[in-house]
Design a protein around this motif. Sequence first.
Motif, PDB file in Angstrom:
ATOM      1  N   GLN A   4     -46.816 161.679   9.371  1.00 53.31           N
ATOM      2  CA  GLN A   4     -45.642 161.442   8.548  1.00 53.31           C
ATOM      3  C   GLN A   4     -44.590 160.729   9.396  1.00 53.31           C
ATOM      4  N   THR A  59     -40.382 157.699   1.771  1.00 55.88           N
ATOM      5  CA  THR A  59     -41.304 158.326   0.815  1.00 55.88           C
ATOM      6  C   THR A  59     -42.477 157.395   0.519  1.00 55.88           C
ATOM      7  N   GLN A  60     -42.172 156.132   0.277  1.00 59.00           N
ATOM      8  CA  GLN A  60     -43.220 155.158  -0.028  1.00 59.00           C
ATOM      9  C   GLN A  60     -44.189 154.999   1.157  1.00 59.00           C
ATOM     10  N   ASN A  62     -44.776 157.220   3.587  1.00 61.73           N
ATOM     11  CA  ASN A  62     -45.549 158.451   3.766  1.00 61.73           C
ATOM     12  C   ASN A  62     -46.644 158.586   2.704  1.00 61.73           C
ATOM     13  N   GLU A  63     -46.365 158.148   1.474  1.00 60.38           N
ATOM     14  CA  GLU A  63     -47.402 158.173   0.439  1.00 60.38           C
ATOM     15  C   GLU A  63     -48.544 157.212   0.804  1.00 60.38           C
ATOM     16  N   PHE A  64     -48.188 156.040   1.348  1.00 62.72           N
ATOM     17  CA  PHE A  64     -49.196 155.088   1.787  1.00 62.72           C
ATOM     18  C   PHE A  64     -50.051 155.689   2.906  1.00 62.72           C
ATOM     19  N   ALA A  66     -50.590 158.800   3.611  1.00 64.34           N
ATOM     20  CA  ALA A  66     -51.403 159.921   3.134  1.00 64.34           C
ATOM     21  C   ALA A  66     -52.652 159.422   2.406  1.00 64.34           C
ATOM     22  N   ALA A  67     -52.533 158.264   1.764  1.00 62.18           N
ATOM     23  CA  ALA A  67     -53.650 157.726   0.991  1.00 62.18           C
ATOM     24  C   ALA A  67     -54.604 156.866   1.826  1.00 62.18           C
ATOM     25  N   ASN A  68     -54.175 156.471   2.998  1.00 63.61           N
ATOM     26  CA  ASN A  68     -54.989 155.565   3.814  1.00 63.61           C
ATOM     27  C   ASN A  68     -55.376 156.187   5.104  1.00 63.61           C
TER      28      ASN A  68
END
Length: 68
Positions: A4, A59-60, A62-64, A66-68
Amino acid sequence: MAQQVTKNTMIGELLQINENIAPLLLNIGMHCLGCPSSQMETIEEAAMVHGIAPDALVTQINEFLAAN
């Protein structure tokens, strides 16, 4: 677990965490990723320079991550 980042994460450090984040940053107008000075900017500083809300960008990212 994906790493993160925070508003205080340096852009250079972010690119070392996952270099595939570059297109996301380029798409929101951060075309200066190769500049030496941008490597030493925090996510918050870079977001403010580009008129982007720092918290939303973190946020954007961290979402990226988490998905990659």
